[in-house]
Design an enzyme around this catalytic site. Structure first.
Site, PDB file in Angstrom:
ATOM      1  N   HIS A  89     -20.474  29.873  -6.061  1.00  0.00           N
ATOM      2  CA  HIS A  89     -19.459  29.717  -5.132  1.00  0.00           C
ATOM      3  C   HIS A  89     -18.783  31.050  -4.819  1.00  0.00           C
ATOM      4  O   HIS A  89     -17.663  31.212  -3.992  1.00  0.00           O
ATOM      5  CB  HIS A  89     -18.587  28.666  -4.836  1.00  0.00           C
ATOM      6  CG  HIS A  89     -17.373  28.816  -6.095  1.00  0.00           C
ATOM      7  ND1 HIS A  89     -17.841  28.526  -7.391  1.00  0.00           N
ATOM      8  CD2 HIS A  89     -16.083  29.039  -5.868  1.00  0.00           C
ATOM      9  CE1 HIS A  89     -16.580  28.790  -8.049  1.00  0.00           C
ATOM     10  NE2 HIS A  89     -15.623  29.063  -7.262  1.00  0.00           N
TER      11      HIS A  89
HETATM   12  C1  UD1 Z   1     -11.383  28.186  -4.348  1.00  0.00           C
HETATM   13  C2  UD1 Z   1     -10.646  29.039  -5.553  1.00  0.00           C
HETATM   14  C3  UD1 Z   1     -11.518  29.175  -6.593  1.00  0.00           C
HETATM   15  C4  UD1 Z   1     -12.217  27.785  -6.931  1.00  0.00           C
HETATM   16  C5  UD1 Z   1     -12.703  27.174  -5.888  1.00  0.00           C
HETATM   17  C6  UD1 Z   1     -13.556  25.927  -6.403  1.00  0.00           C
HETATM   18  C7  UD1 Z   1      -9.043  30.750  -4.420  1.00  0.00           C
HETATM   19  C8  UD1 Z   1      -8.848  31.881  -3.996  1.00  0.00           C
HETATM   20  N1  UD1 Z   1     -10.278  30.221  -4.749  1.00  0.00           N
HETATM   21  O1  UD1 Z   1     -12.242  28.716  -3.788  1.00  0.00           O
HETATM   22  O2  UD1 Z   1     -10.729  29.743  -7.557  1.00  0.00           O
HETATM   23  O3  UD1 Z   1     -12.917  28.301  -7.919  1.00  0.00           O
HETATM   24  O4  UD1 Z   1     -11.766  26.759  -5.022  1.00  0.00           O
HETATM   25  O5  UD1 Z   1     -13.815  25.327  -5.469  1.00  0.00           O
HETATM   26  O6  UD1 Z   1      -8.137  29.731  -4.179  1.00  0.00           O
HETATM   27  N2  UD1 Z   1     -13.818  24.260   2.737  1.00  0.00           N
HETATM   28  C9  UD1 Z   1     -14.391  23.210   2.915  1.00  0.00           C
HETATM   29  N3  UD1 Z   1     -13.980  21.932   2.500  1.00  0.00           N
HETATM   30  C10 UD1 Z   1     -12.998  21.965   1.479  1.00  0.00           C
HETATM   31  C11 UD1 Z   1     -12.448  23.082   0.896  1.00  0.00           C
HETATM   32  C12 UD1 Z   1     -12.986  24.233   1.468  1.00  0.00           C
HETATM   33  O7  UD1 Z   1     -15.462  23.191   3.913  1.00  0.00           O
HETATM   34  O8  UD1 Z   1     -12.461  20.893   1.294  1.00  0.00           O
HETATM   35  C13 UD1 Z   1     -14.551  25.530   2.793  1.00  0.00           C
HETATM   36  C14 UD1 Z   1     -13.392  26.111   3.721  1.00  0.00           C
HETATM   37  O9  UD1 Z   1     -13.253  26.087   4.922  1.00  0.00           O
HETATM   38  C15 UD1 Z   1     -13.780  27.789   3.258  1.00  0.00           C
HETATM   39  C16 UD1 Z   1     -14.641  27.765   2.260  1.00  0.00           C
HETATM   40  O10 UD1 Z   1     -15.034  26.356   1.917  1.00  0.00           O
HETATM   41  O11 UD1 Z   1     -14.752  28.171   4.438  1.00  0.00           O
HETATM   42  C17 UD1 Z   1     -13.901  28.183   0.755  1.00  0.00           C
HETATM   43  O12 UD1 Z   1     -12.720  27.351   0.769  1.00  0.00           O
HETATM   44  P1  UD1 Z   1     -11.478  28.124  -0.017  1.00  0.00           P
HETATM   45  O13 UD1 Z   1     -10.347  27.164  -0.609  1.00  0.00           O
HETATM   46  O14 UD1 Z   1     -10.914  29.120   0.944  1.00  0.00           O
HETATM   47  O15 UD1 Z   1     -12.028  28.769  -1.343  1.00  0.00           O
HETATM   48  P2  UD1 Z   1     -12.918  28.275  -2.433  1.00  0.00           P
HETATM   49  O16 UD1 Z   1     -14.265  29.337  -2.289  1.00  0.00           O
HETATM   50  O17 UD1 Z   1     -13.476  27.080  -2.491  1.00  0.00           O
END
Ligand code: UD1
Length: 364
Positions: A209
Site C-alpha cells: 500500500h
Molecule cells: C495510512 C498511513 C500508513 C498506514 C496505512 C495503513 C499515513 C500517512 N499513512 O496510509 O502509515 O500504514 O494507513 O492502512 O497516515 N481509504 C478508503 N477507506 C478507508 C481509508 C482510506 O477508501 O477506510 C482510501 C482513501 O480514500 C485514500 C486511500 O485509501 O484514497 C489512502 O488512505 P489514507 O488514510 O490517506 O492513507 P493510507 O495509504 O491508508
C-alpha cells in the site's frame, strides 16, 4: 487523570487496544485514570476501522472527528480543526498518540499548542527516508513529544542523538505485540481459506500500500508479475488496500491466475493467514514485527526500515523496491535457507502494563 487516546488509521487500533484494557483493569480495582477515546476518522471503511473495534474489544470512541479521505494536507487540517474543538471544550491531562500516521502528528501538534503534554507510543523509530509521509510524521511528532514510550534500543539511541533527555525515554516494548499475543488464541479462519483450499505453509501472503510501490501502475504490475513468478505456482493471497485497489483496476498481469485478491481483512482473520503462511511479502512496517514474533519469513519491498530489529534479530529481509530481487529471495526460501529469527527484548505481551504504571506516576 484524564488521558486522550488518539486513533485514526488501521495500524493504530492494535496499538491502543491493550492500553484501554489496562486502564479498564485498573479502574475495576479502584484506579483513577480515565480516558477519552478520540477517533479521527482517517480510516472509516468498516474493513479498515470498525471491524478492528469489534475484534480487539475497543469501546465506541467518545469522539469521532470524521476527517475522512483527502490529501495529506486536507486530512491533517481536518483532524487539527476537529481536535482543537475537542480540547477547547475540555482539556485532557495527557494526549497519547501512537505510531506514525497523519492522525498521530496532527493531534500531537494541536495538544502541544494547547499546553497539553504529549506521550508518543512507538516514539523514536526512524527510516531515514524522507519520501515517506510516515517519516515526517515521526520526526514532527517526536520533536514536540514530552514522554517517549519506545519499542527498541535503536529508538532510544535515535532519541538520545536528537538530544532528548534520558528521563523522558521509557523503553517499554511493543503494544502491538501485546495485542498479537493476547489475540493469538482467537485467530479466525477467513472464509477464503476453504474457498481457495489453502494448505498450511503452501501459500504466500501479500500486502502492498505504500505510495512508492503502488501509485505507479507500471511499477505495481512489474512487482506483481515478479511475485507471481517467484511463487512458483503457489497461491498468493492478496488482501488489497483501498489505495492499491484503485490502481489495480487498470493493470493487466502476465499471469494473474495464482493471485487471489480479497478485500482488506479483519485482524483475527489476517493474522490467522499470516501465522500459517510460508512467507509474507509486504511493504508494511507493523507486519514485519508480527511475522518476527510468529517466526514467519518476511520479505519487505522497501529500501529502508524504521524497525531494524525485525531484520537484525527477526525473520525479515529488506529486498528493496527493485522487483528483480523477489525471485532470488523466493529461491532462498524454497530451498529452506531462510533465517529463523529471535524475538526482540520486551516484546512480551506486557508493554501496556508498563506504560500505564509509568503514566500513573507522572506529575502532570
Ligand atoms: C495510512 C498511513 C500508513 C498506514 C496505512 C495503513 C499515513 C500517512 N499513512 O496510509 O502509515 O500504514 O494507513 O492502512 O497516515 N481509504 C478508503 N477507506 C478507508 C481509508 C482510506 O477508501 O477506510 C482510501 C482513501 O480514500 C485514500 C486511500 O485509501 O484514497 C489512502 O488512505 P489514507 O488514510 O490517506 O492513507 P493510507 O495509504 O491508508
Amino acid at each position: 487523570m484524564l488521558l486522550d487516546l488518539i486513533v485514526g488509521a488501521r495500524p493504530n487500533f492494535m496499538k491502543i487496544a491493550p492500553i484501554i484494557r489496562e486502564i479498564e483493569k485498573r479502574r475495576a480495582s479502584g484506579g483513577t485514570i480515565s480516558y477519552r477515546l478520540v477517533h479521527t476518522g482517517q480510516h472509516y471503511d468498516r474493513n479498515m476501522s470498525g471491524s478492528f473495534f469489534d475484534d480487539l474489544g475497543i469501546p465506541e470512541p467518545h469522539v469521532n472527528l470524521n476527517a475522512g479521505s483527502g490529501t495529506q494536507a486536507e486530512q491533517t487540517a481536518g483532524i487539527m480543526l476537529g481536535y482543537e474543538k475537542v480540547l477547547a471544550e475540555k482539556k485532557s491531562d495527557l494526549c497519547i498518540v501512537v505510531g506514525d500516521v497523519t492522525s498521530t502528528m496532527a493531534c500531537a501538534i494541536v495538544a502541544k499548542k494547547m499546553l497539553v503534554p504529549v506521550a508518543h507510543i512507538e516514539g523514536g523509530i526512524r527510516s531515514g527516508d524522507m519520501t515517506m509521509p510516515e517519516e515526517i510524521n515521526r520526526i514532527v511528532t517526536d520533536s514536540i513529544t514530552d514522554y517517549f514510550f519506545t519499542t527498541s534500543e535503536t529508538a532510544n539511541e535515535n532519541l538520545r542523538k536528537a538530544g532528548v533527555p534520558e528521563n523522558r525515554i521509557f523503553f517499554v516494548g511493543n503494544t502491538m505485540i501485546d495485542t498479537l499475543l493476547a489475540s493469538r488464541p482467537r485467530f479466525r479462519k477467513p472464509v477464503i481459506w476453504d474457498d481457495l483450499q489453502l494448505t498450511e505453509k503452501k501459500y504466500v501472503v501479500l500486502t502492498l500500500h505504500r505510495p512508492n510501490n503502488v501509485d505507479d501502475p507500471a511499477n505495481l504490475k512489474h512487482q506483481l508479475d515478479e511475485i507471481i513468478k517467484g511463487a512458483s505456482g503457489m497461491p498468493v493471497v492478496f488482501p488489497v488496500h483501498p489505495r492499491t485497489r484503485k490502481v489495480m483496476q487498470g493493470i493487466d498481469l502476465a499471469d494473474g491466475s495464482v493471485l487471489r485478491m480479497a478485500d482488506p481483512m479483519g485482524y483475527l482473520e489476517f493474522n490467522y493467514l499470516v501465522e500459517k503462511a510460508l512467507v509474507v511479502i509486504t511493504d508494511s512496517g507493523g507486519i514485519t514485527e508480527e511475522t518476527t514474533v510468529m517466526s514467519v519469513p518476511c520479505m519487505t519491498l522497501r529500501n529502508s526500515t524504521e524497525r531494524p530489529e525485525t531484520v537484525t534479530m527477526g525473520t525479515n529481509e529488506l529486498l528493496g523496491t527493485n522487483p528483480d530481487a523477489i525471485a532470488p529471495a523466493m529461491q532462498t526460501l524454497l530451498s529452506g535457507q531462510w533465517k529463523k529469527g529471535n524475538i526482540p527484548p520486551l516484546w512480551d505481551g506486557h508493554t501496556a502494563e508498563r506504560i500505564i504504571e509509568i503514566i500513573s506516576n507522572l506529575k502532570l
